[in-house]
Design an enzyme around this catalytic site. Structure first.
Site, PDB file in Angstrom:
ATOM      1  N   GLU A   1      46.933  50.012  27.405  1.00 59.88           N
ATOM      2  CA  GLU A   1      47.186  48.572  27.457  1.00 59.88           C
ATOM      3  C   GLU A   1      45.955  47.748  27.080  1.00 59.88           C
ATOM      4  O   GLU A   1      46.053  46.757  26.381  1.00 59.88           O
ATOM      5  CB  GLU A   1      47.612  48.237  28.891  1.00 59.88           C
ATOM      6  CG  GLU A   1      48.443  46.998  29.018  1.00 59.88           C
ATOM      7  CD  GLU A   1      48.964  46.889  30.444  1.00 59.88           C
ATOM      8  OE1 GLU A   1      49.906  47.623  30.789  1.00 59.88           O
ATOM      9  OE2 GLU A   1      48.400  46.090  31.216  1.00 59.88           O
ATOM     10  N   ASP A   2      44.812  48.156  27.542  1.00 59.52           N
ATOM     11  CA  ASP A   2      43.629  47.286  27.444  1.00 59.52           C
ATOM     12  C   ASP A   2      42.494  47.819  26.569  1.00 59.52           C
ATOM     13  O   ASP A   2      41.463  47.162  26.440  1.00 59.52           O
ATOM     14  CB  ASP A   2      43.051  47.038  28.850  1.00 59.52           C
ATOM     15  CG  ASP A   2      44.003  46.271  29.734  1.00 59.52           C
ATOM     16  OD1 ASP A   2      44.844  45.542  29.193  1.00 59.52           O
ATOM     17  OD2 ASP A   2      43.912  46.377  30.977  1.00 59.52           O
TER      18      ASP A   2
ATOM     19  N   HIS B   1      38.432  49.386  38.850  1.00 61.56           N
ATOM     20  CA  HIS B   1      39.852  49.174  39.174  1.00 61.56           C
ATOM     21  C   HIS B   1      40.670  50.469  39.092  1.00 61.56           C
ATOM     22  O   HIS B   1      41.264  50.868  40.103  1.00 61.56           O
ATOM     23  CB  HIS B   1      40.421  48.038  38.305  1.00 61.56           C
ATOM     24  CG  HIS B   1      41.907  47.952  38.300  1.00 61.56           C
ATOM     25  ND1 HIS B   1      42.637  47.658  39.435  1.00 61.56           N
ATOM     26  CD2 HIS B   1      42.829  48.141  37.311  1.00 61.56           C
ATOM     27  CE1 HIS B   1      43.934  47.669  39.129  1.00 61.56           C
ATOM     28  NE2 HIS B   1      44.068  47.951  37.855  1.00 61.56           N
TER      29      HIS B   1
ATOM     30  N   ASP C   1      48.484  50.050  42.184  1.00 63.78           N
ATOM     31  CA  ASP C   1      47.872  49.085  41.260  1.00 63.78           C
ATOM     32  C   ASP C   1      47.980  47.666  41.829  1.00 63.78           C
ATOM     33  O   ASP C   1      46.989  46.927  41.918  1.00 63.78           O
ATOM     34  CB  ASP C   1      48.620  49.200  39.912  1.00 63.78           C
ATOM     35  CG  ASP C   1      48.035  48.335  38.808  1.00 63.78           C
ATOM     36  OD1 ASP C   1      46.845  47.988  38.865  1.00 63.78           O
ATOM     37  OD2 ASP C   1      48.781  48.025  37.852  1.00 63.78           O
TER      38      ASP C   1
ATOM     39  N   HIS D   1      45.755  54.420  33.689  1.00 59.49           N
ATOM     40  CA  HIS D   1      46.924  53.537  33.547  1.00 59.49           C
ATOM     41  C   HIS D   1      46.694  52.278  32.714  1.00 59.49           C
ATOM     42  O   HIS D   1      47.636  51.727  32.167  1.00 59.49           O
ATOM     43  CB  HIS D   1      47.523  53.175  34.915  1.00 59.49           C
ATOM     44  CG  HIS D   1      46.836  52.048  35.628  1.00 59.49           C
ATOM     45  ND1 HIS D   1      45.739  52.224  36.429  1.00 59.49           N
ATOM     46  CD2 HIS D   1      47.082  50.715  35.639  1.00 59.49           C
ATOM     47  CE1 HIS D   1      45.351  51.062  36.906  1.00 59.49           C
ATOM     48  NE2 HIS D   1      46.147  50.117  36.448  1.00 59.49           N
ATOM     49  N   ASP D   2      45.445  51.812  32.608  1.00 59.74           N
ATOM     50  CA  ASP D   2      45.192  50.608  31.794  1.00 59.74           C
ATOM     51  C   ASP D   2      44.519  50.924  30.458  1.00 59.74           C
ATOM     52  O   ASP D   2      44.151  50.001  29.728  1.00 59.74           O
ATOM     53  CB  ASP D   2      44.328  49.605  32.580  1.00 59.74           C
ATOM     54  CG  ASP D   2      45.153  48.769  33.555  1.00 59.74           C
ATOM     55  OD1 ASP D   2      46.345  48.536  33.277  1.00 59.74           O
ATOM     56  OD2 ASP D   2      44.602  48.343  34.597  1.00 59.74           O
TER      57      ASP D   2
HETATM   58  N1  LIG Z   1      42.920  40.359  41.092  1.00 54.10           N
HETATM   59  C1  LIG Z   1      42.191  40.567  39.999  1.00 54.10           C
HETATM   60  N2  LIG Z   1      42.809  40.949  38.861  1.00 54.10           N
HETATM   61  C2  LIG Z   1      42.055  41.176  37.765  1.00 54.10           C
HETATM   62  C3  LIG Z   1      40.645  41.003  37.791  1.00 54.10           C
HETATM   63  N3  LIG Z   1      40.161  41.332  36.577  1.00 54.10           N
HETATM   64  C4  LIG Z   1      41.199  41.682  35.824  1.00 54.10           C
HETATM   65  N4  LIG Z   1      42.362  41.583  36.520  1.00 54.10           N
HETATM   66  C5  LIG Z   1      43.698  41.882  36.000  1.00 54.10           C
HETATM   67  O1  LIG Z   1      44.370  40.636  35.804  1.00 54.10           O
HETATM   68  C6  LIG Z   1      45.787  40.850  35.953  1.00 54.10           C
HETATM   69  C7  LIG Z   1      46.377  39.634  36.575  1.00 54.10           C
HETATM   70  O2  LIG Z   1      46.194  38.537  35.740  1.00 54.10           O
HETATM   71  P1  LIG Z   1      47.405  37.966  34.915  1.00 54.10           P
HETATM   72  O3  LIG Z   1      47.106  36.590  34.502  1.00 54.10           O
HETATM   73  O4  LIG Z   1      48.658  38.174  35.694  1.00 54.10           O
HETATM   74  O5  LIG Z   1      47.484  38.907  33.656  1.00 54.10           O
HETATM   75  P2  LIG Z   1      46.561  38.950  32.368  1.00 54.10           P
HETATM   76  O6  LIG Z   1      45.624  40.112  32.562  1.00 54.10           O
HETATM   77  O7  LIG Z   1      47.541  39.193  31.276  1.00 54.10           O
HETATM   78  O8  LIG Z   1      45.816  37.645  32.248  1.00 54.10           O
HETATM   79  C8  LIG Z   1      45.976  42.064  36.823  1.00 54.10           C
HETATM   80  O9  LIG Z   1      46.808  42.924  36.124  1.00 54.10           O
HETATM   81  P3  LIG Z   1      48.273  43.351  36.558  1.00 54.10           P
HETATM   82  O10 LIG Z   1      49.204  42.863  35.539  1.00 54.10           O
HETATM   83  O11 LIG Z   1      48.601  43.052  37.976  1.00 54.10           O
HETATM   84  O12 LIG Z   1      48.218  44.877  36.459  1.00 54.10           O
HETATM   85  P4  LIG Z   1      47.314  45.783  35.531  1.00 54.10           P
HETATM   86  O13 LIG Z   1      47.180  45.081  34.195  1.00 54.10           O
HETATM   87  O14 LIG Z   1      46.011  45.917  36.263  1.00 54.10           O
HETATM   88  O15 LIG Z   1      48.035  47.070  35.433  1.00 54.10           O
HETATM   89  C9  LIG Z   1      44.551  42.664  36.974  1.00 54.10           C
HETATM   90  O16 LIG Z   1      44.438  44.038  36.698  1.00 54.10           O
HETATM   91  C10 LIG Z   1      40.018  40.591  39.011  1.00 54.10           C
HETATM   92  O17 LIG Z   1      38.808  40.417  39.103  1.00 54.10           O
HETATM   93  N5  LIG Z   1      40.832  40.393  40.069  1.00 54.10           N
HETATM   94 MN   LIG Z   2      45.896  47.998  36.677  1.00 52.74          MN
END
Ligand SMILES: Nc1nc2c(ncn2[C@@H]2O[C@H](COP(=O)(O)OP(=O)(O)O)[C@@H](OP(=O)(O)OP(=O)(O)O)[C@H]2O)c(=O)[nH]1
Ligand SMILES: [Mn+2]
Length: 197
Positions: A74-75, A45, A131, A70-71
């Site tokens: 946070e992660d 990612h 992102d 960037h993550d």
């Molecule tokens: N589409 C998708 N997303 C995934 C996958 N695996 C992990 N993610 C992450 O999940 C986030 C979206 O899920 P949410 O339910 O909104 O957030 P959460 O991570 O707190 O559960 C995205 O972060 P975000 O808040 O949009 O941004 P960021 O945390 O990446 O910066 C994305 O980076 C995947 O397989 N597909």
């Molecule tokens: Mn991200």
């Protein structure tokens, strides 16, 4: 010709910094997977976000480094101090602008992303656009495991609100996002999702 090995050009220095950054992020994210069926390594990612930037003509090294990192705070266990020490204050500041406060409730984190994005630096807005572009494309490919249609719908509406706040930053990224939100409709697996509440 300068003596080989003793003088490192600016370009070589930048390449070394970039590889250091990728190596750092890969180690930090090494135990993490994406939420797709294949459990893709998480590092795909941030690398993909950095690629979205270079594909859109963004070559500023600190911005690319921040995209790769960037993550991490946070992660993973990474601290901002660690990033500043290894990669400098400029990179640290962009990463900080893109980092959510995970001590807050999820709904509040989401609300704050919408509220804060218009006030971010140009570099942080670019990372944000790249992102969300990556994550929306990822959903189009295959939604995260266990996501209902309602969850996809909610994510698309939220992501559009966030990226709308970063408009006027990079035309190529914005055009690619426009295609995804084409005429207010996000298509996924033959279903149509609206992009506005
Ligand atoms: N589409 C998708 N997303 C995934 C996958 N695996 C992990 N993610 C992450 O999940 C986030 C979206 O899920 P949410 O339910 O909104 O957030 P959460 O991570 O707190 O559960 C995205 O972060 P975000 O808040 O949009 O941004 P960021 O945390 O990446 O910066 C994305 O980076 C995947 O397989 N597909
Ligand atoms: Mn991200």
């Amino acid at each position: 010709m300068s003596s080989q090995g003793t003088q490192i050009s600016n370009a070589s220095f930048d390449i070394a910094k970039l590889i250091d950054t990728i190596d750092f992020a890969a180690k930090k994210h090494s135990y993490q997977k994406r939420k797709d069926i294949a459990r893709t390594p998480y590092i795909n990612h941030p690398i993909g976000v950095a690629k979205n930037l270079t594909d859109a003509g963004v070559y500023d090294l600190a911005t690319i480094q921040a995209a790769i990192l960037h993550d991490t705070v946070e992660d993973t266990e990474t601290t901002f101090e660690e990033i500043e020490q290894q990669f400098g204050q400029k990179v640290r500041n962009i990463v900080a602008e893109c980092t959510d406060d995970k001590t807050l409730e999820k709904a509040e984190i989401k609300r704050l992303q919408i509220e804060h994005t218009p006030h971010l630096s140009k570099q942080a807005k670019e990372v944000k656009l790249a992102d969300k572009l990556y994550n929306l494309r990822d959903i189009k490919r295959e939604a995260p495991i266990g996501w209902s249609k309602e969850r996809v719908q909610e994510y698309v509406i939220w992501a559009k609100k966030v990226t709308d706040g970063a408009r006027g930053t990079n035309q190529m990224l914005e055009e690619q996002l426009n295609e995804i939100y084409s005429k207010g409709v996000f298509e996924f697996q033959g279903e149509q999702y609206k992009c506005h509440p």
